[in-house]
Design an enzyme around this catalytic site. Structure first.
Site, PDB file in Angstrom:
ATOM      1  N   ARG A  55       0.821  -1.218   0.000  1.00  0.00           N
ATOM      2  CA  ARG A  55       0.000   0.000   0.000  1.00  0.00           C
ATOM      3  C   ARG A  55       0.853   1.266   0.000  1.00  0.00           C
ATOM      4  O   ARG A  55       0.453   2.283  -0.549  1.00  0.00           O
ATOM      5  CB  ARG A  55      -0.965   0.011   1.186  1.00  0.00           C
ATOM      6  CG  ARG A  55      -2.162  -0.867   0.937  1.00  0.00           C
ATOM      7  CD  ARG A  55      -3.207  -0.759   2.017  1.00  0.00           C
ATOM      8  NE  ARG A  55      -4.395  -1.520   1.607  1.00  0.00           N
ATOM      9  CZ  ARG A  55      -5.358  -1.900   2.430  1.00  0.00           C
ATOM     10  NH1 ARG A  55      -5.285  -1.596   3.708  1.00  0.00           N
ATOM     11  NH2 ARG A  55      -6.388  -2.573   1.973  1.00  0.00           N
ATOM     12  N   LYS A 105     -13.102 -10.115   8.567  1.00  0.00           N
ATOM     13  CA  LYS A 105     -14.077  -9.008   8.678  1.00  0.00           C
ATOM     14  C   LYS A 105     -15.456  -9.495   8.244  1.00  0.00           C
ATOM     15  O   LYS A 105     -15.949  -9.152   7.174  1.00  0.00           O
ATOM     16  CB  LYS A 105     -13.641  -7.844   7.790  1.00  0.00           C
ATOM     17  CG  LYS A 105     -12.525  -7.019   8.407  1.00  0.00           C
ATOM     18  CD  LYS A 105     -12.301  -5.780   7.574  1.00  0.00           C
ATOM     19  CE  LYS A 105     -10.837  -5.547   7.319  1.00  0.00           C
ATOM     20  NZ  LYS A 105     -10.565  -4.978   6.018  1.00  0.00           N
ATOM     21  N   GLY A 122      -5.953  -5.858   2.006  1.00  0.00           N
ATOM     22  CA  GLY A 122      -4.694  -5.611   2.718  1.00  0.00           C
ATOM     23  C   GLY A 122      -4.027  -6.912   3.117  1.00  0.00           C
ATOM     24  O   GLY A 122      -2.875  -7.188   2.772  1.00  0.00           O
ATOM     25  N   GLY A 130     -12.463  -4.463   0.914  1.00  0.00           N
ATOM     26  CA  GLY A 130     -13.883  -4.123   0.987  1.00  0.00           C
ATOM     27  C   GLY A 130     -14.334  -3.343  -0.245  1.00  0.00           C
ATOM     28  O   GLY A 130     -15.380  -3.642  -0.837  1.00  0.00           O
TER      29      GLY A 130
HETATM   30  P1  ADP Z   1      -8.345  -8.434   3.906  1.00  0.00           P
HETATM   31  O1  ADP Z   1      -7.503  -7.473   4.713  1.00  0.00           O
HETATM   32  O2  ADP Z   1      -7.581  -9.054   2.803  1.00  0.00           O
HETATM   33  O3  ADP Z   1      -9.649  -7.829   3.451  1.00  0.00           O
HETATM   34  P2  ADP Z   1      -9.411  -9.604   6.348  1.00  0.00           P
HETATM   35  O4  ADP Z   1      -8.884  -8.443   7.096  1.00  0.00           O
HETATM   36  O5  ADP Z   1     -10.880  -9.790   6.270  1.00  0.00           O
HETATM   37  O6  ADP Z   1      -8.750  -9.659   4.881  1.00  0.00           O
HETATM   38  O7  ADP Z   1      -8.895 -10.964   7.010  1.00  0.00           O
HETATM   39  C1  ADP Z   1      -7.544 -11.262   7.234  1.00  0.00           C
HETATM   40  C2  ADP Z   1      -7.352 -11.895   8.595  1.00  0.00           C
HETATM   41  O8  ADP Z   1      -8.196 -13.025   8.765  1.00  0.00           O
HETATM   42  C3  ADP Z   1      -5.942 -12.411   8.794  1.00  0.00           C
HETATM   43  O9  ADP Z   1      -5.323 -11.638   9.812  1.00  0.00           O
HETATM   44  C4  ADP Z   1      -6.125 -13.881   9.219  1.00  0.00           C
HETATM   45  O10 ADP Z   1      -5.270 -14.277  10.279  1.00  0.00           O
HETATM   46  C5  ADP Z   1      -7.564 -13.900   9.666  1.00  0.00           C
HETATM   47  N1  ADP Z   1      -8.148 -15.240   9.606  1.00  0.00           N
HETATM   48  C6  ADP Z   1      -8.266 -16.040   8.538  1.00  0.00           C
HETATM   49  N2  ADP Z   1      -8.838 -17.213   8.881  1.00  0.00           N
HETATM   50  C7  ADP Z   1      -9.094 -17.158  10.201  1.00  0.00           C
HETATM   51  C8  ADP Z   1      -9.666 -18.064  11.145  1.00  0.00           C
HETATM   52  N3  ADP Z   1     -10.104 -19.274  10.793  1.00  0.00           N
HETATM   53  N4  ADP Z   1      -9.741 -17.669  12.437  1.00  0.00           N
HETATM   54  C9  ADP Z   1      -9.303 -16.451  12.805  1.00  0.00           C
HETATM   55  N5  ADP Z   1      -8.766 -15.543  11.951  1.00  0.00           N
HETATM   56  C10 ADP Z   1      -8.660 -15.885  10.683  1.00  0.00           C
HETATM   57 MG    MG Z   2      -7.537  -6.906   6.765  1.00  0.00          MG
END
Ligand code: ADP
Ligand code: MG
Length: 389
Positions: A36, A184, A341, A364
């Site tokens: 980023r 999220k 991210g 998002g």
């Molecule tokens: P992005 O930033 O790509 O939109 P998110 O922020 O929604 O993605 O999710 C990323 C986080 O989700 C990571 O920090 C990862 O550790 C967590 N994660 C993935 N699977 C699990 C799980 N089964 N339990 C808890 N956390 C999880």
């Molecule tokens: Mg994230």
């Protein structure tokens, strides 16, 4: 595109208020991945070369309108200096050519799209440039209200992201699979209602999958999920069914009693879930199922890792599926678009970033763009341009 871009302004001697997204992945106080930061460098270079002074505004984490030192942006100044090659000052008193202001979300006005807070921000610049595509799905003071107060336009990253997504996805080839994972849950769930109408398959991972597993009556022990989202998940499954979209849920998982590095894990089937453990990754059968469907698809859209990829070996599911997407993309069988991210971080960890057709900095906003929605941050730039015309 119906908004102004950098080429429409004379920046010489002007102060540019620049909204970027510095919500970078941090582990143990260290920036784990700088995508980023690196992707806004062209905008920084352009503005400096055209004689502007830059005042940077960004949010970081969720301090929820309160000053919380652990969410201060100050720790990023040396990282920005290193990645961009300019000296960067911090706070309102800085006299450097680039200044980074404190976390926008320390003020409750930011997320409320408050005009009074936007006025405070506007006082720092003559021109507003939004280069935070990843925040354009939110109407916040620094993405919406501010556009009513200063002449404004899109930065080079915002422009490039929108162009790339249009080229890749205006007429996506079917079958399309969307992969949505991560943590999220509630913020992403609302997007799935529309997404299932547009894709042939929706593969779920992470906390997202857990919430759907609960909705389908599975035991998930102490896994991350949002129980109050179960009804929502059921509605999405109904919409998916009507739209002929197949939802692919994990059939096996890696589970742990306590999530910490070096912890021991087991693979369990979902119909045999221990009540004192949490799912931290998808298991081998689930990986195979997703990979098999990928072979039949022409387009993949991916946001959110399958597991807790930051802690090895729970990056396994994400890595295996990422490798499959990479292979299929390289052999021209698949167009692959990913964003988010942590998703970028996870794909970087899998070593496949270069192989994907396109990687967006946005998660998002990327999902909402996929839904076909007008993003408030982009709409604000367009409206401002039409008011000025
Ligand atoms: P992005 O930033 O790509 O939109 P998110 O922020 O929604 O993605 O999710 C990323 C986080 O989700 C990571 O920090 C990862 O550790 C967590 N994660 C993935 N699977 C699990 C799980 N089964 N339990 C808890 N956390 C999880
Ligand atoms: Mg994230």
């Amino acid at each position: 595109m119906n908004f102004k871009t950098l080429r429409d302004f004379d920046f010489n001697g002007k102060k540019v208020l620049l909204r970027i997204d510095l919500n970078v992945p941090v582990q143990d106080g260290i920036v784990a991945e700088t995508t980023r930061i690196d992707r806004v460098k062209p905008t920084i270079d352009y503005l400096i070369q055209h004689g502007a002074k830059i005042v940077i505004i960004s949010h970081f984490g969720r301090p929820k309108g309160e000053v919380k030192p652990e969410f201060s942006l100050k720790f990023l100044t040396p990282v920005l200096e290193k990645q961009w090659g300019y000296s960067v000052g911090f706070g309102e008193d800085s006299t450097k050519e680039i200044t980074l202001l404190e976390n926008l979300r320390f003020d409750p006005g930011e997320e409320k799209n408050d005009l009074a807070f936007a006025k405070k921000l506007a006082a720092h610049g003559d021109i507003f440039i939004n280069d935070a595509f990843s925040m354009s799905h939110r109407a916040h003071a620094s993405t919406e209200a501010i556009t009513h107060l200063l002449p404004c336009g899109a930065g080079l990253l915002m422009e490039a992201e929108l162009k790339a997504l249009h080229i890749a996805l205006d007429h996506p080839e079917k079958p399309i699979i969307a992969i949505v994972g991560g943590s999220k849950i509630s913020t992403k769930l609302s997007v799935l209602h529309n997404l299932v109408k547009r894709v042939n398959y929706l593969a779920l991972g992470g906390g997202m999958a857990n919430t759907f597993l609960l909705a389908t009556g599975h035991e998930i022990g102490t896994s991350m999920c949002e129980t109050d989202m179960v009804e929502e998940a059921k509605k999405i499954m109904a919409t998916a069914k009507e739209s002929n979209c197949e939802i692919i849920l994990p059939i096996d998982c890696a589970v742990v009693e306590k999530l910490e590095p070096g912890t021991s894990s087991d693979i369990v089937d979902l119909n045999n879930f221990p009540n004192n453990k949490s799912a931290v990754d998808i298991g081998p059968k689930s990986i195979d199922a997703v990979c098999k469907i990928l072979e039949s698809c022409k387009t993949v859209l991916w946001n959110g890792p399958f597991g807790v990829f930051e802690i090895k070996p729970f990056d396994n599911g994400t890595n295996k599926v990422a490798q499959k997407v990479s292979d299929l993309t390289k052999s021209k069988k698949l167009v692959s678009i990913a964003g988010g991210g942590d998703t970028v971080s996870a794909l970087d960890n899998a070593g496949v970033v270069e192989d994907f057709s396109y990687i967006s900095t946005a998660g998002g906003a990327f999902l909402e763009w996929l839904e076909g929605k007008e993003l408030p941050g982009v709409a604000a730039l367009k409206n401002s341009a039409s008011r000025a015309a």
